[in-house]
Design an enzyme around this catalytic site. Structure first.
Site, PDB file in Angstrom:
ATOM      1  N   TYR A 102       0.844  -1.201   0.000  1.00  0.00           N
ATOM      2  CA  TYR A 102       0.000   0.000   0.000  1.00  0.00           C
ATOM      3  C   TYR A 102       0.878   1.249   0.000  1.00  0.00           C
ATOM      4  CZ  TYR A 102      -2.980   3.732   1.777  1.00  0.00           C
ATOM      5  OH  TYR A 102      -3.636   4.922   1.925  1.00  0.00           O
ATOM      6  N   GLU A 138      -3.734   7.567  -3.754  1.00  0.00           N
ATOM      7  CA  GLU A 138      -3.552   6.284  -3.091  1.00  0.00           C
ATOM      8  C   GLU A 138      -3.468   5.149  -4.106  1.00  0.00           C
ATOM      9  OE1 GLU A 138      -5.992   5.025   0.695  1.00  0.00           O
ATOM     10  OE2 GLU A 138      -6.980   4.232  -1.078  1.00  0.00           O
TER      11      GLU A 138
END
Ligand code: GDP
Ligand code: MN
Length: 378
Positions: free
Chosen positions: A101, A190
């Site tokens: 991530y 993101e």
């Protein structure tokens, strides 16, 4: 303004973020064409602005052309959290060995920007933050510099990846991602998952970008079409109105966000349910009042309307004239309660009374009156 995945990836590609090649389509035939172009297997992904598509069945891998047709057909028209899927992204599938991530977020608590990385990617990052907070590595941007420094990117990459080659790729990606954030007035950029494939190359398998609405005036190139549930709010914005639809039956027309919140609070306090948040802003021209009424009356749930206006720079008599003028031009079948207080309120009161409108003096009185009327209207 949230960007859907396919626009987020277009934007991030310009900053050198690596993605599997793909295109957005609206039919299964087109999906097949793209699959032939980019090569099997492909991943087919619902393009809706809600999270957790994977879990909802909106992300599927297809290994043959028949599968592409079948899965594109399933996803197109599917409903995810109440939104109908009209577009799918078809992209060459990455042969994923590991999911990580990376996110750049506006961090109000730190009054800064935080870059977050984790080796627990793919899953809901909020869940990781809750259950294994030690698995999220953070670095805070020095807002005097407003840069992610190479050493900071390297530190994050060292925590997430073991191999030197992966650390190198990740560092470059993190730095580029930060640049995309900075140069586009984003509040969030993101990638989840940022994946390593079986050949040891890092790819972005998802992308999410949110642009700060206050920066949109200078980011017109990023503007997209409104989604089904955004049409009214966007239309309102064009007239300088901030409108958010809610589920109740009392329409509110208020000036100033603070008063709008207080109005909704007091309606709830006395047992009513607001149908919307609506801030008509500082100047209240008759056109604005008219537009506000149109927006409210399109909502079939609205059974009574409350105008709650504080006249500071805005003059109450101007608003009163606006309301009366609107009523002369528009058919309004629901009762209207008006509270105008502040500059020129006496003049306003005379105008309203001569037009047979229900006027109130206090917030409490207004809330109670409008709740009573909404309850009575069929
Ligand atoms: P989200 O659920 O809306 O976040 O959708 P994602 O795009 O993140 O996809 C959900 C999951 O599908 C990912 O965590 C991956 O496990 C999987 N996925 C997405 N893209 C690919 C791909 O190209 N190849 C493979 N093998 N899996 C993928
Ligand atoms: Mn994702």
């Amino acid at each position: 303004m949230k960007l859907p995945e396919y626009l987020s990836r277009e934007l991030l590609k310009r900053y050198g973020i690596p993605f599997g090649e793909g295109k957005v389509v609206t039919s299964k035939e087109e999906a097949v064409e793209v699959a032939k172009e980019v090569g099997l297997p492909v991943v087919i992904k619902a393009q809706v602005l809600v999270g957790g598509r994977g879990k909802a069945g909106g992300v599927k891998l297809a290994y043959s052309i028949d599968e592409v047709r079948e899965k594109a057909d399933t996803i197109l028209g599917m409903s995810i959290k109440g939104i109908t899927v009209k577009k799918v992204l078809v992209a060459r599938a990455i042969d994923i060995a590991k999911e990580t991530y990376i996110g750049v977020v506006l961090d109000r608590a730190r009054q800064s920007i935080t870059v977050m990385a984790s080796d627990e990617g793919g899953v809901d990052i909020e869940e990781v933050a809750r259950e294994k907070p030690e698995k999220i590595y953070k670095t805070t941007i020095d807002m005097g510099l407003f840069e992610l420094m190479p050493y900071q990117a390297r530190q994050l990459a060292f925590k997430v990846f073991g191999e030197p080659e992966l650390r190198k790729q990740a560092t470059r990606i993190y730095l580029n991602l930060f640049r995309a954030f900075k140069e586009n007035d984003a509040t969030l950029v993101e990638i989840n998952p940022l994946a390593v494939d079986t050949a040891g190359k890092i790819y972005a398998c998802d992308a999410k970008v949110i642009i700060d609405d206050n920066g949109l005036y200078r980011r017109q190139e990023l503007m997209r079409e409104p989604e089904e549930d955004e049409v009214k709010e966007w239309e309102a914005k064009k007239y300088g109105l901030s409108y958010i639809k809610l589920d109740g039956n009392i329409g509110c027309v208020v000036n100033g966000a603070g008063l709008a919140m207080a109005t909704m609070d007091i309606i709830k306090r006395y047992g009513g349910e607001p149908a919307n948040f609506l801030d008509i802003g500082g100047s209240s021209s008759p056109e604005k009042v008219m537009k506000a009424m149109e927006l409210l009356l399109e909502d079939r749930n609205v059974k009574a309307i409350w105008f709650n206006i504080f006249g500071g720079i805005t003059r109450c008599d101007d608003v009163a004239k606006g309301i009366v003028e609107t009523l002369s031009k528009m058919r309004v079948d629901v009762p209207i309660v008006v509270r105008l207080t502040g500059t020129n309120e006496d003049k306003a009161l005379k105008i309203l009374e001569s037009a047979n409108l229900i006027t109130v003096r206090s917030m409490k009185e207004g809330a109670m009156k409008v709740i009573e009327l909404a309850g009575r209207t069929k």
